[in-house]
Design an enzyme around this catalytic site. Structure first.
Site, PDB file in Angstrom:
ATOM      1  N   ARG A  58       0.848  -1.208   0.000  1.00  0.00           N
ATOM      2  CA  ARG A  58       0.000   0.000   0.000  1.00  0.00           C
ATOM      3  C   ARG A  58       0.876   1.248   0.000  1.00  0.00           C
ATOM      4  NH1 ARG A  58      -1.691   2.042   4.651  1.00  0.00           N
ATOM      5  NH2 ARG A  58      -2.300   0.055   5.588  1.00  0.00           N
TER       6      ARG A  58
ATOM      7  N   TYR B 129     -14.802  16.972 -16.029  1.00  0.00           N
ATOM      8  CA  TYR B 129     -15.374  15.629 -16.049  1.00  0.00           C
ATOM      9  C   TYR B 129     -16.491  15.542 -14.988  1.00  0.00           C
ATOM     10  CZ  TYR B 129     -15.714  10.693 -14.849  1.00  0.00           C
ATOM     11  OH  TYR B 129     -16.199   9.450 -14.558  1.00  0.00           O
TER      12      TYR B 129
ATOM     13  N   ASP C 180      -5.486  19.034 -14.716  1.00  0.00           N
ATOM     14  CA  ASP C 180      -5.804  17.689 -15.188  1.00  0.00           C
ATOM     15  C   ASP C 180      -5.327  17.593 -16.640  1.00  0.00           C
ATOM     16  OD1 ASP C 180      -7.061  15.396 -16.231  1.00  0.00           O
ATOM     17  OD2 ASP C 180      -8.688  15.528 -14.772  1.00  0.00           O
TER      18      ASP C 180
ATOM     19  N   LYS D 143      -6.910   6.466 -19.431  1.00  0.00           N
ATOM     20  CA  LYS D 143      -7.114   6.966 -20.793  1.00  0.00           C
ATOM     21  C   LYS D 143      -5.844   6.739 -21.630  1.00  0.00           C
ATOM     22  CE  LYS D 143     -11.178   8.357 -19.343  1.00  0.00           C
ATOM     23  NZ  LYS D 143     -11.255   8.008 -17.934  1.00  0.00           N
TER      24      LYS D 143
HETATM   25  C1  PLP Z   1     -10.490  14.557 -17.541  1.00  0.00           C
HETATM   26  C2  PLP Z   1     -10.775  13.422 -16.592  1.00  0.00           C
HETATM   27  N1  PLP Z   1     -10.255  13.455 -15.351  1.00  0.00           N
HETATM   28  C3  PLP Z   1     -10.495  12.460 -14.462  1.00  0.00           C
HETATM   29  C4  PLP Z   1     -11.282  11.389 -14.793  1.00  0.00           C
HETATM   30  C5  PLP Z   1     -11.540  10.295 -13.788  1.00  0.00           C
HETATM   31  O1  PLP Z   1     -10.693   9.233 -14.045  1.00  0.00           O
HETATM   32  P1  PLP Z   1     -11.026   7.681 -13.730  1.00  0.00           P
HETATM   33  O2  PLP Z   1     -12.191   7.305 -14.580  1.00  0.00           O
HETATM   34  O3  PLP Z   1      -9.758   6.988 -14.084  1.00  0.00           O
HETATM   35  O4  PLP Z   1     -11.345   7.627 -12.278  1.00  0.00           O
HETATM   36  C6  PLP Z   1     -11.817  11.300 -16.080  1.00  0.00           C
HETATM   37  C7  PLP Z   1     -12.642  10.138 -16.459  1.00  0.00           C
HETATM   38  O5  PLP Z   1     -13.249  10.103 -17.504  1.00  0.00           O
HETATM   39  C8  PLP Z   1     -11.563  12.344 -17.001  1.00  0.00           C
HETATM   40  O6  PLP Z   1     -12.071  12.318 -18.247  1.00  0.00           O
END
Ligand code: PLP
Length: 384
Positions: free
Chosen positions: A55, A107, A177, A202
Protein backbone atom coordinates in the site's frame (compact mmCIF):
# COMPACT_ATOMS: atom_id res chain seq x y z
CA UNK A 1 13.50 22.62 -7.74
CA UNK A 2 13.10 20.05 -10.50
CA UNK A 3 14.37 16.51 -10.56
CA UNK A 4 16.78 16.04 -13.46
CA UNK A 5 17.70 12.38 -13.70
CA UNK A 6 20.50 11.57 -16.13
CA UNK A 7 18.00 10.14 -18.60
CA UNK A 8 16.10 13.48 -18.73
CA UNK A 9 18.35 14.28 -21.69
CA UNK A 10 16.68 11.55 -23.74
CA UNK A 11 13.69 12.41 -25.95
CA UNK A 12 10.32 12.03 -24.29
CA UNK A 13 9.31 9.21 -26.63
CA UNK A 14 12.48 7.31 -25.65
CA UNK A 15 11.81 7.89 -21.96
CA UNK A 16 8.32 6.38 -22.45
CA UNK A 17 10.15 3.11 -23.15
CA UNK A 18 13.30 3.38 -21.05
CA UNK A 19 12.03 5.73 -18.33
CA UNK A 20 13.32 3.75 -15.39
CA UNK A 21 16.43 2.25 -16.94
CA UNK A 22 17.11 -1.47 -17.26
CA UNK A 23 15.20 -3.99 -15.17
CA UNK A 24 16.86 -4.70 -11.82
CA UNK A 25 16.15 -8.38 -12.42
CA UNK A 26 19.42 -10.42 -12.63
CA UNK A 27 17.96 -12.57 -15.43
CA UNK A 28 18.33 -9.75 -17.94
CA UNK A 29 14.60 -9.71 -18.64
CA UNK A 30 13.80 -6.90 -21.06
CA UNK A 31 10.43 -6.26 -19.43
CA UNK A 32 10.26 -5.41 -15.76
CA UNK A 33 8.69 -8.07 -13.54
CA UNK A 34 5.39 -7.59 -11.73
CA UNK A 35 6.09 -7.62 -8.01
CA UNK A 36 2.76 -9.18 -7.09
CA UNK A 37 3.38 -9.15 -3.36
CA UNK A 38 1.51 -7.55 -0.48
CA UNK A 39 4.46 -7.39 1.88
CA UNK A 40 8.28 -7.58 2.08
CA UNK A 41 10.59 -9.39 4.52
CA UNK A 42 12.84 -7.34 6.80
CA UNK A 43 16.50 -8.36 7.19
CA UNK A 44 16.35 -7.45 10.92
CA UNK A 45 14.91 -5.04 13.46
CA UNK A 46 14.92 -1.46 12.17
CA UNK A 47 16.13 -2.72 8.80
CA UNK A 48 14.27 -2.51 5.50
CA UNK A 49 15.02 -3.30 1.88
CA UNK A 50 13.28 -0.01 1.13
CA UNK A 51 9.99 -1.90 0.70
CA UNK A 52 7.72 -2.81 3.60
CA UNK A 53 4.10 -3.05 2.45
CA UNK A 54 2.61 -2.58 -1.03
CA UNK A 55 0.00 0.00 0.00
CA UNK A 56 2.98 2.25 0.73
CA UNK A 57 5.61 1.26 -1.85
CA UNK A 58 5.88 -1.41 -4.51
CA UNK A 59 8.68 -1.70 -7.12
CA UNK A 60 6.35 -2.15 -10.11
CA UNK A 61 4.31 0.89 -9.12
CA UNK A 62 7.50 2.86 -8.47
CA UNK A 63 8.73 2.10 -11.99
CA UNK A 64 5.55 3.59 -13.45
CA UNK A 65 5.76 6.55 -11.07
CA UNK A 66 9.38 7.43 -11.78
CA UNK A 67 8.75 7.20 -15.54
CA UNK A 68 5.80 9.57 -15.18
CA UNK A 69 7.73 12.00 -12.95
CA UNK A 70 10.34 12.20 -15.70
CA UNK A 71 7.76 12.62 -18.51
CA UNK A 72 5.87 15.37 -16.66
CA UNK A 73 9.11 17.10 -15.47
CA UNK A 74 7.89 16.65 -11.90
CA UNK A 75 9.51 15.80 -8.61
CA UNK A 76 7.30 12.93 -7.54
CA UNK A 77 4.56 10.97 -9.28
CA UNK A 78 2.04 8.89 -7.34
CA UNK A 79 -0.14 6.24 -8.95
CA UNK A 80 -3.70 5.69 -7.72
CA UNK A 81 -6.43 3.12 -8.29
CA UNK A 82 -8.27 5.61 -10.53
CA UNK A 83 -8.21 9.21 -11.66
CA UNK A 84 -10.97 9.89 -9.12
CA UNK A 85 -8.88 8.40 -6.29
CA UNK A 86 -6.05 10.76 -7.29
CA UNK A 87 -8.35 13.80 -7.29
CA UNK A 88 -10.04 12.82 -4.01
CA UNK A 89 -6.65 12.42 -2.32
CA UNK A 90 -5.43 15.76 -3.70
CA UNK A 91 -8.52 17.48 -2.26
CA UNK A 92 -7.46 16.16 1.19
CA UNK A 93 -4.56 18.63 1.00
CA UNK A 94 -7.08 21.36 1.84
CA UNK A 95 -8.90 22.27 5.03
CA UNK A 96 -12.46 23.35 5.83
CA UNK A 97 -13.04 26.93 4.71
CA UNK A 98 -10.50 26.77 1.88
CA UNK A 99 -11.82 28.07 -1.43
CA UNK A 100 -11.05 26.35 -4.73
CA UNK A 101 -11.70 27.78 -8.18
CA UNK A 102 -12.54 25.14 -10.75
CA UNK A 103 -13.05 25.21 -14.49
CA UNK A 104 -16.81 25.14 -15.14
CA UNK A 105 -16.29 22.41 -17.72
CA UNK A 106 -14.92 19.38 -15.87
CA UNK A 107 -15.37 15.63 -16.05
CA UNK A 108 -18.77 14.85 -14.44
CA UNK A 109 -17.17 12.63 -11.79
CA UNK A 110 -15.06 15.54 -10.59
CA UNK A 111 -18.21 17.69 -10.38
CA UNK A 112 -19.88 14.91 -8.35
CA UNK A 113 -16.89 14.65 -6.00
CA UNK A 114 -16.95 18.39 -5.36
CA UNK A 115 -20.73 18.56 -4.87
CA UNK A 116 -21.26 15.39 -2.86
CA UNK A 117 -18.02 14.93 -0.88
CA UNK A 118 -15.76 17.97 -0.74
CA UNK A 119 -18.52 20.50 -0.05
CA UNK A 120 -19.66 18.48 3.00
CA UNK A 121 -16.01 18.49 4.16
CA UNK A 122 -16.09 22.30 4.27
CA UNK A 123 -14.34 23.18 1.00
CA UNK A 124 -15.90 26.03 -0.97
CA UNK A 125 -15.93 26.15 -4.77
CA UNK A 126 -16.48 28.70 -7.53
CA UNK A 127 -16.41 27.94 -11.24
CA UNK A 128 -15.14 29.88 -14.25
CA UNK A 129 -15.76 29.15 -17.93
CA UNK A 130 -12.45 30.39 -19.33
CA UNK A 131 -9.06 31.71 -18.24
CA UNK A 132 -10.31 35.25 -17.49
CA UNK A 133 -13.34 34.03 -15.48
CA UNK A 134 -11.18 31.56 -13.53
CA UNK A 135 -8.68 34.26 -12.57
CA UNK A 136 -11.50 36.68 -11.71
CA UNK A 137 -12.98 34.09 -9.32
CA UNK A 138 -9.89 34.12 -7.05
CA UNK A 139 -10.73 35.30 -3.49
CA UNK A 140 -8.60 35.93 -0.37
CA UNK A 141 -9.23 32.35 0.87
CA UNK A 142 -8.51 30.70 -2.48
CA UNK A 143 -6.11 27.82 -1.83
CA UNK A 144 -6.14 26.23 -5.27
CA UNK A 145 -7.30 26.41 -8.86
CA UNK A 146 -8.24 23.13 -10.53
CA UNK A 147 -8.66 23.01 -14.30
CA UNK A 148 -8.82 20.52 -17.13
CA UNK A 149 -7.22 21.70 -20.34
CA UNK A 150 -8.58 20.81 -22.79
CA UNK A 151 -11.75 20.41 -20.75
CA UNK A 152 -14.19 17.53 -20.80
CA UNK A 153 -16.35 17.60 -22.91
CA UNK A 154 -16.33 21.12 -24.40
CA UNK A 155 -12.61 21.19 -25.26
CA UNK A 156 -11.98 24.67 -23.83
CA UNK A 157 -8.29 25.45 -23.35
CA UNK A 158 -7.10 27.27 -20.22
CA UNK A 159 -3.93 29.39 -20.33
CA UNK A 160 -1.75 27.48 -17.86
CA UNK A 161 1.03 30.07 -17.50
CA UNK A 162 -1.36 33.00 -16.91
CA UNK A 163 -3.52 30.99 -14.49
CA UNK A 164 -0.44 29.74 -12.61
CA UNK A 165 0.89 33.27 -12.24
CA UNK A 166 -2.45 34.54 -10.88
CA UNK A 167 -2.72 31.55 -8.52
CA UNK A 168 0.77 32.07 -7.12
CA UNK A 169 0.21 35.79 -6.65
CA UNK A 170 -2.77 34.84 -4.47
CA UNK A 171 -0.77 32.19 -2.58
CA UNK A 172 -2.76 29.39 -4.23
CA UNK A 173 -1.72 26.20 -6.04
CA UNK A 174 -2.52 25.43 -9.67
CA UNK A 175 -3.69 21.87 -10.33
CA UNK A 176 -4.02 20.80 -13.97
CA UNK A 177 -5.80 17.69 -15.19
CA UNK A 178 -3.62 16.72 -18.17
CA UNK A 179 -5.62 13.62 -19.12
CA UNK A 180 -6.59 14.79 -22.63
CA UNK A 181 -3.10 15.72 -23.87
CA UNK A 182 -0.65 13.77 -21.70
CA UNK A 183 2.97 14.94 -21.28
CA UNK A 184 3.57 13.96 -24.90
CA UNK A 185 1.67 17.07 -26.02
CA UNK A 186 1.60 19.27 -22.89
CA UNK A 187 3.66 19.57 -19.70
CA UNK A 188 1.81 21.84 -17.25
CA UNK A 189 4.55 21.74 -14.57
CA UNK A 190 6.97 23.35 -17.04
CA UNK A 191 4.39 26.11 -17.55
CA UNK A 192 4.03 26.88 -13.83
CA UNK A 193 1.45 24.41 -12.49
CA UNK A 194 2.09 22.80 -9.08
CA UNK A 195 0.31 19.51 -9.58
CA UNK A 196 -0.74 17.42 -12.56
CA UNK A 197 -3.58 14.92 -12.50
CA UNK A 198 -4.25 12.06 -14.89
CA UNK A 199 -6.93 9.57 -15.44
CA UNK A 200 -4.27 7.04 -16.51
CA UNK A 201 -7.20 4.87 -17.61
CA UNK A 202 -7.11 6.97 -20.79
CA UNK A 203 -4.05 7.63 -23.01
CA UNK A 204 -1.33 6.61 -20.54
CA UNK A 205 -2.54 3.01 -20.23
CA UNK A 206 -4.09 3.51 -23.66
CA UNK A 207 -5.87 0.23 -24.39
CA UNK A 208 -9.27 0.53 -22.69
CA UNK A 209 -8.22 -2.30 -20.38
CA UNK A 210 -7.45 -0.78 -16.99
CA UNK A 211 -8.50 1.94 -14.54
CA UNK A 212 -5.69 3.99 -13.01
CA UNK A 213 -4.90 7.51 -11.85
CA UNK A 214 -1.88 9.65 -11.26
CA UNK A 215 -0.76 12.81 -9.47
CA UNK A 216 2.57 14.47 -10.25
CA UNK A 217 3.95 17.11 -7.89
CA UNK A 218 6.35 19.87 -8.94
CA UNK A 219 8.12 20.07 -5.57
CA UNK A 220 9.26 17.59 -2.90
CA UNK A 221 7.16 19.01 -0.05
CA UNK A 222 3.93 18.63 -2.02
CA UNK A 223 4.98 15.18 -3.22
CA UNK A 224 5.70 14.02 0.33
CA UNK A 225 2.40 15.35 1.70
CA UNK A 226 0.48 13.58 -1.03
CA UNK A 227 2.41 10.37 -0.53
CA UNK A 228 1.61 10.42 3.19
CA UNK A 229 -2.08 11.02 2.38
CA UNK A 230 -2.15 8.18 -0.13
CA UNK A 231 -0.50 5.75 2.30
CA UNK A 232 -3.07 6.68 4.94
CA UNK A 233 -6.16 6.71 2.72
CA UNK A 234 -5.01 3.70 0.73
CA UNK A 235 -5.65 4.47 -2.94
CA UNK A 236 -2.33 3.16 -4.31
CA UNK A 237 -2.39 1.39 -7.70
CA UNK A 238 -2.00 -2.40 -7.69
CA UNK A 239 1.19 -3.98 -9.15
CA UNK A 240 -0.51 -5.56 -12.18
CA UNK A 241 -2.31 -2.34 -13.13
CA UNK A 242 0.95 -0.43 -12.69
CA UNK A 243 2.57 -2.87 -15.10
CA UNK A 244 -0.26 -2.39 -17.63
CA UNK A 245 0.32 1.37 -17.42
CA UNK A 246 4.07 0.92 -17.96
CA UNK A 247 3.35 -1.29 -20.93
CA UNK A 248 0.87 1.22 -22.36
CA UNK A 249 3.30 4.11 -21.93
CA UNK A 250 5.85 2.51 -24.24
CA UNK A 251 3.69 3.32 -27.27
CA UNK A 252 2.31 6.65 -26.03
CA UNK A 253 4.15 8.77 -28.59
CA UNK A 254 3.17 6.77 -31.68
CA UNK A 255 -0.39 6.30 -30.50
CA UNK A 256 -0.92 9.99 -29.82
CA UNK A 257 0.66 11.13 -33.09
CA UNK A 258 -1.60 8.84 -35.07
CA UNK A 259 -4.75 9.42 -33.00
CA UNK A 260 -4.33 13.22 -33.12
CA UNK A 261 -3.77 13.18 -36.90
CA UNK A 262 -6.93 11.12 -37.40
CA UNK A 263 -8.87 13.37 -34.99
CA UNK A 264 -7.78 16.43 -36.93
CA UNK A 265 -9.00 14.88 -40.18
CA UNK A 266 -12.33 13.80 -38.68
CA UNK A 267 -12.91 17.20 -37.02
CA UNK A 268 -12.49 18.88 -40.37
CA UNK A 269 -14.75 16.34 -42.09
CA UNK A 270 -17.44 16.60 -39.39
CA UNK A 271 -17.74 20.34 -39.67
CA UNK A 272 -18.64 20.03 -43.34
CA UNK A 273 -21.40 17.49 -42.65
CA UNK A 274 -24.88 19.03 -43.01
CA UNK A 275 -26.19 17.25 -39.90
CA UNK A 276 -23.43 18.67 -37.68
CA UNK A 277 -23.98 22.18 -36.33
CA UNK A 278 -20.71 22.68 -34.37
CA UNK A 279 -17.37 20.95 -33.84
CA UNK A 280 -15.25 21.51 -30.71
CA UNK A 281 -11.60 20.64 -31.35
CA UNK A 282 -8.75 23.01 -30.41
CA UNK A 283 -6.81 22.05 -33.54
CA UNK A 284 -9.35 23.87 -35.73
CA UNK A 285 -8.10 27.39 -36.44
CA UNK A 286 -11.51 28.93 -35.63
CA UNK A 287 -11.64 27.33 -32.15
CA UNK A 288 -11.82 30.21 -29.61
CA UNK A 289 -8.71 28.93 -27.77
CA UNK A 290 -6.68 27.92 -30.83
CA UNK A 291 -3.86 30.43 -30.15
CA UNK A 292 -3.40 29.37 -26.49
CA UNK A 293 -3.46 25.74 -27.51
CA UNK A 294 -0.79 26.36 -30.17
CA UNK A 295 1.35 28.21 -27.63
CA UNK A 296 1.25 25.80 -24.72
CA UNK A 297 0.84 22.37 -26.34
CA UNK A 298 2.60 20.60 -29.18
CA UNK A 299 -0.59 18.83 -30.29
CA UNK A 300 -4.34 19.13 -29.83
CA UNK A 301 -5.20 15.60 -28.78
CA UNK A 302 -7.67 13.09 -30.14
CA UNK A 303 -10.99 13.97 -28.56
CA UNK A 304 -13.48 15.74 -30.83
CA UNK A 305 -16.79 16.92 -29.39
CA UNK A 306 -19.56 17.94 -31.77
CA UNK A 307 -23.17 19.00 -31.80
CA UNK A 308 -25.66 17.59 -34.28
CA UNK A 309 -28.80 19.42 -35.43
CA UNK A 310 -31.36 17.42 -33.43
CA UNK A 311 -31.42 15.18 -30.34
CA UNK A 312 -33.09 12.53 -32.53
CA UNK A 313 -30.04 12.50 -34.83
CA UNK A 314 -27.75 12.13 -31.80
CA UNK A 315 -29.78 9.15 -30.53
CA UNK A 316 -29.79 7.56 -33.99
CA UNK A 317 -26.04 8.04 -34.40
CA UNK A 318 -25.32 6.37 -31.04
CA UNK A 319 -27.25 3.27 -31.99
CA UNK A 320 -26.21 3.19 -35.66
CA UNK A 321 -22.40 3.32 -35.35
CA UNK A 322 -20.83 -0.09 -35.96
CA UNK A 323 -17.02 0.27 -35.78
CA UNK A 324 -17.13 3.10 -33.26
CA UNK A 325 -18.68 1.96 -29.99
CA UNK A 326 -21.19 3.82 -27.83
CA UNK A 327 -19.35 3.77 -24.50
CA UNK A 328 -17.90 5.99 -21.79
CA UNK A 329 -14.18 6.74 -21.63
CA UNK A 330 -11.55 7.94 -24.09
CA UNK A 331 -7.90 7.61 -24.95
CA UNK A 332 -7.80 3.94 -25.93
CA UNK A 333 -7.07 2.05 -29.11
CA UNK A 334 -10.80 1.63 -29.89
CA UNK A 335 -12.79 4.70 -30.95
CA UNK A 336 -15.63 5.48 -28.56
CA UNK A 337 -18.63 7.75 -28.86
CA UNK A 338 -19.96 9.14 -25.58
CA UNK A 339 -23.22 10.94 -24.79
CA UNK A 340 -22.24 13.33 -21.97
CA UNK A 341 -25.88 14.16 -21.13
CA UNK A 342 -26.72 10.66 -19.88
CA UNK A 343 -23.23 9.26 -19.27
CA UNK A 344 -20.17 11.19 -18.07
CA UNK A 345 -22.04 14.36 -17.04
CA UNK A 346 -25.39 12.93 -15.93
CA UNK A 347 -24.95 14.00 -12.30
CA UNK A 348 -24.45 17.68 -13.04
CA UNK A 349 -27.46 19.92 -12.50
CA UNK A 350 -29.39 20.96 -15.60
CA UNK A 351 -28.32 24.55 -14.89
CA UNK A 352 -24.61 23.55 -14.77
CA UNK A 353 -24.95 21.57 -17.99
CA UNK A 354 -26.66 24.44 -19.76
CA UNK A 355 -23.97 26.87 -18.62
CA UNK A 356 -21.25 24.83 -20.33
CA UNK A 357 -23.30 23.67 -23.32
CA UNK A 358 -24.03 20.00 -22.59
CA UNK A 359 -27.37 19.03 -24.09
CA UNK A 360 -29.09 16.23 -26.00
CA UNK A 361 -27.35 17.19 -29.23
CA UNK A 362 -23.77 17.00 -27.90
CA UNK A 363 -21.52 13.99 -28.54
CA UNK A 364 -17.91 13.30 -27.60
CA UNK A 365 -15.79 11.19 -29.92
CA UNK A 366 -12.57 9.62 -28.67
CA UNK A 367 -10.59 8.80 -31.79
CA UNK A 368 -8.75 5.50 -31.57
CA UNK A 369 -6.18 3.84 -33.80
CA UNK A 370 -8.44 2.62 -36.58
CA UNK A 371 -7.94 3.83 -40.16
CA UNK A 372 -9.40 7.31 -40.64
CA UNK A 373 -11.30 6.27 -43.78
CA UNK A 374 -13.04 3.44 -41.88
CA UNK A 375 -14.05 5.78 -39.06
CA UNK A 376 -15.34 8.36 -41.53
CA UNK A 377 -17.37 5.72 -43.38
CA UNK A 378 -18.89 4.56 -40.08
CA UNK A 379 -19.81 8.14 -39.10
CA UNK A 380 -21.16 8.92 -42.58
CA UNK A 381 -23.44 5.88 -42.55
CA UNK A 382 -24.64 6.49 -38.98
CA UNK A 383 -25.17 10.23 -39.33
CA UNK A 384 -27.55 9.61 -42.21
C1 PLP B 1 -10.49 14.56 -17.54
C2 PLP B 1 -10.77 13.42 -16.59
N1 PLP B 1 -10.25 13.45 -15.35
C3 PLP B 1 -10.49 12.46 -14.46
C4 PLP B 1 -11.28 11.39 -14.79
C5 PLP B 1 -11.54 10.30 -13.79
O1 PLP B 1 -10.69 9.23 -14.04
P1 PLP B 1 -11.03 7.68 -13.73
O2 PLP B 1 -12.19 7.31 -14.58
O3 PLP B 1 -9.76 6.99 -14.08
O4 PLP B 1 -11.34 7.63 -12.28
C6 PLP B 1 -11.82 11.30 -16.08
C7 PLP B 1 -12.64 10.14 -16.46
O5 PLP B 1 -13.25 10.10 -17.50
C8 PLP B 1 -11.56 12.34 -17.00
O6 PLP B 1 -12.07 12.32 -18.25
Amino acid sequence: MKRTPANQRLALSTRCIHGTGPSPDATGAIVRPIYQTATFAHPGVNQSTGYDYSRVTNPTRQAFESTMASLESGWRALAFTSGMAAIATILELFKPGDHIVVGADLYGGTHRLIAQVSAKNGLRFSAGQDTAAIIAAIRPRTAAILVETPSNPMMRVIDIAATGEAAHKAGARLIVDNTFLTPYFQRPLELGADLVIHSASKYLAGHNDTIAGLAVAADPALGERLEALRSTIGGALAPFDSWLCLRGLKTLAVRLERQAATANGLADWLRHHPGVSAVYYPGLSDHPDYDVSQRQASGHGAVVSFRVDTAARAAHLLSAVRLIQFAESLGGTESLLTYPLTQTHADMTEEQRQAVGIDGRLLRLSVGLEEEADLRADLRAALG
